[in-house]
Design a protein around this motif. Sequence first.
Motif, PDB file in Angstrom:
ATOM      1  N   LEU A 105      47.722  16.847 -22.979  1.00 33.27           N
ATOM      2  CA  LEU A 105      48.131  17.211 -21.623  1.00 33.27           C
ATOM      3  C   LEU A 105      47.321  18.381 -21.080  1.00 33.27           C
ATOM      4  CD1 LEU A 105      50.440  16.033 -19.864  1.00 33.27           C
ATOM      5  CD2 LEU A 105      51.770  18.043 -20.504  1.00 33.27           C
ATOM      6  N   ASN A 106      47.218  19.435 -21.890  1.00 34.98           N
ATOM      7  CA  ASN A 106      46.569  20.673 -21.419  1.00 34.98           C
ATOM      8  C   ASN A 106      45.068  20.559 -21.329  1.00 34.98           C
ATOM      9  OD1 ASN A 106      49.068  21.723 -21.428  1.00 34.98           O
ATOM     10  ND2 ASN A 106      48.704  23.245 -23.021  1.00 34.98           N
ATOM     11  N   ASN A 107      44.463  20.031 -22.378  1.00 38.46           N
ATOM     12  CA  ASN A 107      43.012  20.126 -22.480  1.00 38.46           C
ATOM     13  C   ASN A 107      42.308  18.795 -22.314  1.00 38.46           C
ATOM     14  OD1 ASN A 107      44.310  22.317 -23.595  1.00 38.46           O
ATOM     15  ND2 ASN A 107      42.592  22.829 -24.921  1.00 38.46           N
ATOM     16  N   GLY A 108      43.047  17.742 -21.983  1.00 40.91           N
ATOM     17  CA  GLY A 108      42.398  16.448 -21.969  1.00 40.91           C
ATOM     18  C   GLY A 108      41.867  16.127 -23.345  1.00 40.91           C
ATOM     19  N   ALA A 109      42.672  16.480 -24.356  1.00 40.45           N
ATOM     20  CA  ALA A 109      42.354  16.180 -25.762  1.00 40.45           C
ATOM     21  C   ALA A 109      41.191  17.004 -26.323  1.00 40.45           C
ATOM     22  CB  ALA A 109      42.086  14.689 -25.978  1.00 40.45           C
ATOM     23  N   ALA A 110      40.746  18.018 -25.565  1.00 41.16           N
ATOM     24  CA  ALA A 110      39.762  18.941 -26.139  1.00 41.16           C
ATOM     25  C   ALA A 110      40.503  19.890 -27.069  1.00 41.16           C
ATOM     26  CB  ALA A 110      39.050  19.721 -25.041  1.00 41.16           C
ATOM     27  N   PHE A 111      40.054  19.970 -28.296  1.00 47.38           N
ATOM     28  CA  PHE A 111      40.806  20.706 -29.292  1.00 47.38           C
ATOM     29  C   PHE A 111      40.609  22.218 -29.150  1.00 47.38           C
ATOM     30  CE2 PHE A 111      42.675  21.879 -33.227  1.00 47.38           C
ATOM     31  CZ  PHE A 111      43.489  20.819 -33.563  1.00 47.38           C
ATOM     32  N   PRO A 112      41.701  22.997 -29.082  1.00 43.93           N
ATOM     33  CA  PRO A 112      41.578  24.448 -28.977  1.00 43.93           C
ATOM     34  C   PRO A 112      40.917  25.043 -30.220  1.00 43.93           C
ATOM     35  CG  PRO A 112      43.851  23.817 -29.376  1.00 43.93           C
ATOM     36  CD  PRO A 112      43.087  22.558 -29.112  1.00 43.93           C
ATOM     37  N   GLU A 113      40.038  26.005 -30.003  1.00 44.92           N
ATOM     38  CA  GLU A 113      39.325  26.614 -31.131  1.00 44.92           C
ATOM     39  C   GLU A 113      39.750  28.045 -31.390  1.00 44.92           C
ATOM     40  OE1 GLU A 113      35.132  26.147 -31.396  1.00 44.92           O
ATOM     41  OE2 GLU A 113      35.115  24.166 -30.458  1.00 44.92           O
ATOM     42  N   LYS A 114      40.344  28.698 -30.385  1.00 40.26           N
ATOM     43  CA  LYS A 114      40.696  30.102 -30.570  1.00 40.26           C
ATOM     44  C   LYS A 114      42.040  30.238 -31.295  1.00 40.26           C
ATOM     45  CE  LYS A 114      40.073  31.771 -26.314  1.00 40.26           C
ATOM     46  NZ  LYS A 114      39.280  31.843 -25.084  1.00 40.26           N
ATOM     47  N   ILE A 115      42.118  31.234 -32.172  1.00 41.80           N
ATOM     48  CA  ILE A 115      43.317  31.452 -32.970  1.00 41.80           C
ATOM     49  C   ILE A 115      44.553  31.586 -32.070  1.00 41.80           C
ATOM     50  CG2 ILE A 115      44.465  33.055 -34.541  1.00 41.80           C
ATOM     51  CD1 ILE A 115      42.382  31.730 -36.055  1.00 41.80           C
ATOM     52  N   ASP A 116      44.413  32.335 -30.989  1.00 39.67           N
ATOM     53  CA  ASP A 116      45.551  32.551 -30.094  1.00 39.67           C
ATOM     54  C   ASP A 116      46.071  31.244 -29.512  1.00 39.67           C
ATOM     55  OD1 ASP A 116      45.161  35.145 -30.623  1.00 39.67           O
ATOM     56  OD2 ASP A 116      44.349  35.698 -28.662  1.00 39.67           O
ATOM     57  N   GLU A 117      45.146  30.379 -29.130  1.00 41.56           N
ATOM     58  CA  GLU A 117      45.542  29.090 -28.558  1.00 41.56           C
ATOM     59  C   GLU A 117      46.249  28.231 -29.612  1.00 41.56           C
ATOM     60  OE1 GLU A 117      41.940  28.321 -25.373  1.00 41.56           O
ATOM     61  OE2 GLU A 117      41.548  27.899 -27.484  1.00 41.56           O
ATOM     62  N   LEU A 118      45.752  28.286 -30.824  1.00 44.57           N
ATOM     63  CA  LEU A 118      46.365  27.510 -31.900  1.00 44.57           C
ATOM     64  C   LEU A 118      47.757  28.036 -32.230  1.00 44.57           C
ATOM     65  CD1 LEU A 118      43.202  27.172 -34.166  1.00 44.57           C
ATOM     66  CD2 LEU A 118      44.372  25.304 -32.986  1.00 44.57           C
ATOM     67  N   LEU A 119      47.882  29.359 -32.256  1.00 35.45           N
ATOM     68  CA  LEU A 119      49.176  29.964 -32.591  1.00 35.45           C
ATOM     69  C   LEU A 119      50.246  29.670 -31.551  1.00 35.45           C
ATOM     70  CD1 LEU A 119      48.213  33.489 -33.975  1.00 35.45           C
ATOM     71  CD2 LEU A 119      49.349  31.633 -35.205  1.00 35.45           C
ATOM     72  N   ALA A 120      49.820  29.363 -30.346  1.00 30.80           N
ATOM     73  CA  ALA A 120      50.777  29.088 -29.273  1.00 30.80           C
ATOM     74  C   ALA A 120      51.464  27.740 -29.472  1.00 30.80           C
ATOM     75  CB  ALA A 120      50.065  29.125 -27.923  1.00 30.80           C
ATOM     76  N   LEU A 121      50.935  26.919 -30.356  1.00 31.68           N
ATOM     77  CA  LEU A 121      51.508  25.594 -30.582  1.00 31.68           C
ATOM     78  C   LEU A 121      52.600  25.667 -31.649  1.00 31.68           C
ATOM     79  CD1 LEU A 121      48.041  23.801 -30.636  1.00 31.68           C
ATOM     80  CD2 LEU A 121      49.757  23.595 -28.830  1.00 31.68           C
ATOM     81  N   LYS A 122      53.775  25.128 -31.323  1.00 33.49           N
ATOM     82  CA  LYS A 122      54.895  25.193 -32.263  1.00 33.49           C
ATOM     83  C   LYS A 122      54.620  24.301 -33.475  1.00 33.49           C
ATOM     84  CE  LYS A 122      58.910  25.543 -30.414  1.00 33.49           C
ATOM     85  NZ  LYS A 122      60.218  25.220 -29.784  1.00 33.49           N
ATOM     86  N   GLY A 123      54.668  24.918 -34.647  1.00 36.86           N
ATOM     87  CA  GLY A 123      54.340  24.196 -35.868  1.00 36.86           C
ATOM     88  C   GLY A 123      53.071  24.740 -36.502  1.00 36.86           C
ATOM     89  N   ILE A 124      52.326  25.521 -35.705  1.00 40.93           N
ATOM     90  CA  ILE A 124      51.127  26.186 -36.224  1.00 40.93           C
ATOM     91  C   ILE A 124      51.401  27.683 -36.319  1.00 40.93           C
ATOM     92  CG2 ILE A 124      48.707  26.754 -35.811  1.00 40.93           C
ATOM     93  CD1 ILE A 124      48.321  24.099 -34.523  1.00 40.93           C
ATOM     94  N   GLY A 125      51.404  28.201 -37.528  1.00 42.09           N
ATOM     95  CA  GLY A 125      51.607  29.626 -37.748  1.00 42.09           C
ATOM     96  C   GLY A 125      50.302  30.282 -38.168  1.00 42.09           C
ATOM     97  N   ASN A 126      50.400  31.471 -38.703  1.00 42.74           N
ATOM     98  CA  ASN A 126      49.214  32.241 -39.077  1.00 42.74           C
ATOM     99  C   ASN A 126      48.306  31.488 -40.039  1.00 42.74           C
ATOM    100  OD1 ASN A 126      49.270  34.786 -37.723  1.00 42.74           O
ATOM    101  ND2 ASN A 126      51.155  35.204 -38.856  1.00 42.74           N
ATOM    102  N   TYR A 127      48.892  30.930 -41.068  1.00 43.00           N
ATOM    103  CA  TYR A 127      48.081  30.240 -42.055  1.00 43.00           C
ATOM    104  C   TYR A 127      47.354  29.041 -41.441  1.00 43.00           C
ATOM    105  CZ  TYR A 127      46.552  26.836 -45.272  1.00 43.00           C
ATOM    106  OH  TYR A 127      45.759  25.908 -45.880  1.00 43.00           O
ATOM    107  N   THR A 128      48.110  28.158 -40.801  1.00 39.51           N
ATOM    108  CA  THR A 128      47.531  26.905 -40.314  1.00 39.51           C
ATOM    109  C   THR A 128      46.469  27.149 -39.244  1.00 39.51           C
ATOM    110  OG1 THR A 128      49.598  25.764 -40.828  1.00 39.51           O
ATOM    111  CG2 THR A 128      48.085  24.644 -39.343  1.00 39.51           C
TER     112      THR A 128
END
Length: 270
Positions: A105-128
């Motif tokens: 929805l957000n990126n047109g399936a472009a995968f986020p690369e920045k840690i902050d963007e990844l952390l904003a996704l529920k299910g992705i924590g510090n490790y992942t």
Amino acid sequence: MNRKVLNEKTIKDFQIKILSWYKINKRDFPWRKTTDPYFILVSEVMLQQTQAKRVVPYYEKFVKKFPTINDLADAKNSEVLLVWSGLGFNNRAIRLKEIAKTIQLNNGAAFPEKIDELLALKGIGNYTAAAIAAFAFNKKTVVIDTNIRRVLIHELHLSENISQKLLSEIALSVIPNGKSRIWHNALMDYGAMAATARLTNIKSKSKQSTFKGSEREVRGKILKLLLDEKKLTKAKLAELFLHENLEEIIRKMKTDGLVEERRGLITIIN
DNA sequence: ATCCGGATCC
DNA sequence: GGATCAGGAT
């Protein structure tokens, strides 16, 4: 401010020890044959609190059924849960699908690369988040899972009570330049095969209550039954499970987005 | 601090 | 039988 904890020789020796050990003993996993962030994401969520060896067949089935992030985003929850069935912590499957939808929805399936963007996704924590950065993008990021924590403590003679902050500084200081991906794979293999929890006697951070006879066990059985039967009345569940807290168990399953209830009928959310 | 699966290793 | 397992959310 940042005093150097390790000297150059200690760091160099440690790197050589781990990397030369890895060259001979490394494990071969399907998610190590790709750097596609979607596949890395799938593997990392599956690997949360789950033995790597056991993830392999689930990973292969999953990426075959959902080859792209759009395939996963468009899938039904019940389809995803069916492929997931047996792996455990089933809300991971729902979260993974929601992550796919959000990225679509957000990126047109472009995968986020920045840690902050990844952390904003529920299910992705510090490790992942860090693991994706390292394994998909080879970024020089601090990746600390239960294996790496144990290896650092054991090999560098640190205290088991070391602060997260100091451990992170040390972990960063020992990453060889340009080798984040291979380095973190090497540390994990060394932890899983050589410096094991049993051999080092270093206690794990995450503990779990007994599974046998737990409400968690009932949840698992209910979900498995729903995957077979498609739908069940609450009365039928009460008859099958005879559990004093059945209402509470079902309520939690609703909260986790696993099931819904309409007119006394429990079904998996689609 | 607790909850969330279920298999695998001793 | 118990501890552990490429953790995360609340």
